[in-house]
Design a protein around this motif. Sequence first.
Motif, PDB file in Angstrom:
ATOM      1  N   GLU A   1       0.878  -1.185   0.297  1.00 30.51           N
ATOM      2  CA  GLU A   1       0.076  -0.125   0.001  1.00 30.51           C
ATOM      3  C   GLU A   1       0.880   1.455   0.130  1.00 30.51           C
ATOM      4  OE1 GLU A   1      -3.511   1.995   2.698  1.00 30.51           O
ATOM      5  OE2 GLU A   1      -2.770   0.353   3.386  1.00 30.51           O
ATOM      6  N   MET A   2       1.917   1.053   0.768  1.00 30.22           N
ATOM      7  CA  MET A   2       2.764   2.483   0.868  1.00 30.22           C
ATOM      8  C   MET A   2       3.479   2.688  -0.304  1.00 30.22           C
ATOM      9  SD  MET A   2       5.773   3.438   3.563  1.00 30.22           S
ATOM     10  CE  MET A   2       4.951   2.792   5.033  1.00 30.22           C
ATOM     11  N   HIS A   3       4.108   1.471  -1.056  1.00 32.79           N
ATOM     12  CA  HIS A   3       5.131   1.554  -2.129  1.00 32.79           C
ATOM     13  C   HIS A   3       3.982   2.121  -3.185  1.00 32.79           C
ATOM     14  CE1 HIS A   3       7.958   0.461  -4.952  1.00 32.79           C
ATOM     15  NE2 HIS A   3       7.296  -0.336  -5.748  1.00 32.79           N
ATOM     16  N   GLU A   4       2.944   1.422  -3.665  1.00 38.12           N
ATOM     17  CA  GLU A   4       2.172   1.852  -4.787  1.00 38.12           C
ATOM     18  C   GLU A   4       1.371   3.104  -4.783  1.00 38.12           C
ATOM     19  OE1 GLU A   4      -0.824  -1.231  -5.718  1.00 38.12           O
ATOM     20  OE2 GLU A   4      -1.756  -0.932  -3.951  1.00 38.12           O
ATOM     21  N   LYS A   5       1.408   3.762  -3.454  1.00 34.73           N
ATOM     22  CA  LYS A   5       0.751   5.225  -3.560  1.00 34.73           C
ATOM     23  C   LYS A   5       1.505   6.081  -4.468  1.00 34.73           C
ATOM     24  CE  LYS A   5      -0.839   8.412  -0.434  1.00 34.73           C
ATOM     25  NZ  LYS A   5      -2.308   8.583  -0.543  1.00 34.73           N
ATOM     26  N   TYR A   6       2.622   5.856  -4.757  1.00 35.72           N
ATOM     27  CA  TYR A   6       3.475   6.656  -5.860  1.00 35.72           C
ATOM     28  C   TYR A   6       3.729   5.695  -7.066  1.00 35.72           C
ATOM     29  CZ  TYR A   6       6.790   9.624  -8.166  1.00 35.72           C
ATOM     30  OH  TYR A   6       7.344  10.068  -9.583  1.00 35.72           O
ATOM     31  N   ARG A   7       4.406   4.571  -6.741  1.00 37.68           N
ATOM     32  CA  ARG A   7       4.523   3.480  -7.895  1.00 37.68           C
ATOM     33  C   ARG A   7       3.457   2.623  -8.325  1.00 37.68           C
ATOM     34  NH1 ARG A   7       9.244   5.568  -9.660  1.00 37.68           N
ATOM     35  NH2 ARG A   7      10.294   6.276  -7.722  1.00 37.68           N
ATOM     36  N   GLN A   8       2.640   3.434  -8.966  1.00 35.70           N
ATOM     37  CA  GLN A   8       1.456   2.831  -9.306  1.00 35.70           C
ATOM     38  C   GLN A   8       1.422   1.639 -10.333  1.00 35.70           C
ATOM     39  OE1 GLN A   8      -2.250   4.072  -9.009  1.00 35.70           O
ATOM     40  NE2 GLN A   8      -0.727   4.900  -7.333  1.00 35.70           N
ATOM     41  N   GLY A   9       0.791   0.752 -10.232  1.00 35.62           N
ATOM     42  CA  GLY A   9       0.675  -0.606 -11.087  1.00 35.62           C
ATOM     43  C   GLY A   9       2.187  -1.532 -10.686  1.00 35.62           C
ATOM     44  N   THR A  10       2.951  -1.191  -9.521  1.00 31.91           N
ATOM     45  CA  THR A  10       3.909  -2.239  -9.422  1.00 31.91           C
ATOM     46  C   THR A  10       3.774  -2.989  -8.146  1.00 31.91           C
ATOM     47  OG1 THR A  10       5.023  -0.427  -7.994  1.00 31.91           O
ATOM     48  CG2 THR A  10       5.603  -0.306 -10.155  1.00 31.91           C
ATOM     49  N   ASP A  11       4.507  -4.123  -8.006  1.00 28.03           N
ATOM     50  CA  ASP A  11       4.180  -5.096  -6.861  1.00 28.03           C
ATOM     51  C   ASP A  11       5.451  -5.262  -5.959  1.00 28.03           C
ATOM     52  OD1 ASP A  11       4.599  -7.733  -5.679  1.00 28.03           O
ATOM     53  OD2 ASP A  11       2.804  -8.239  -6.341  1.00 28.03           O
ATOM     54  N   LEU A  12       5.591  -4.526  -4.804  1.00 27.06           N
ATOM     55  CA  LEU A  12       6.805  -4.503  -4.045  1.00 27.06           C
ATOM     56  C   LEU A  12       7.398  -5.875  -3.905  1.00 27.06           C
ATOM     57  CD1 LEU A  12       8.603  -2.906  -2.190  1.00 27.06           C
ATOM     58  CD2 LEU A  12       6.995  -3.223  -0.248  1.00 27.06           C
TER      59      LEU A  12
END
Length: 170
Positions: A78-89
Amino acid sequence: LKLIVDFSFCLTWGDAMMSNHTKGMIEYIFEHNPSCKVSIDTNGSIRDENWWWEFGLISKGGKYNLLVNFDIDGTTQEMHEKYRQGTDLQKVLNNMRAFAETKSKAYVQTIVFKHNQLYLNDIEKLIKEYGAIQHIHVYSDRFDPGVNDNTFHFIDAHGNAQILEKADRP
C-alpha cells in the motif's frame, strides 16, 4: 565508445527495462568498453527473477561496473504503490535480490512523501535484506505550483482521484 566512462539509463516518465534491447545495448557497451560504469534507474517490476539474474551476470562476477538503482517507496504494498502505481513491491524486492546475488550492484532510491517519510529507516532495513548496498532519499518536486505547493493531485490506475503530500524536510 571507449572514451566514455559512465553510461546512465535514467528515463523520466518511463523505464529503460521496458525495451527488449536494453540488455543487448549494455552487453555491446561492455564488449567495447569493459572498464566503464553503466547505471540504470528502474522501478524493477518488469520481467522476472530469472531475467534479472541473467542480466546481473553481464557484469561477469564484478568485472564490469553494472549498477541498477531500484525505486522502492515503502515497506508495504500500500505504501509503495501510493506513488509507484501498478508495481508489486514483493516482485521488485525479489527481482532486486536475484540481480544482487550476481555481484552486480543494487542500489535503492526512495522518493520521499508525507506518507513514507517516517519509514525511511524501515525501508532501508528491508532493502538491505534483499541485497541493496546503498539507499538514497530524494524529496519529490512533483507538486502543483500555483495551486498548492504541498500536494500533487493525480488519477490512479483505477480512475480514483489521489493526492500525494509533500514531505517535511529534515
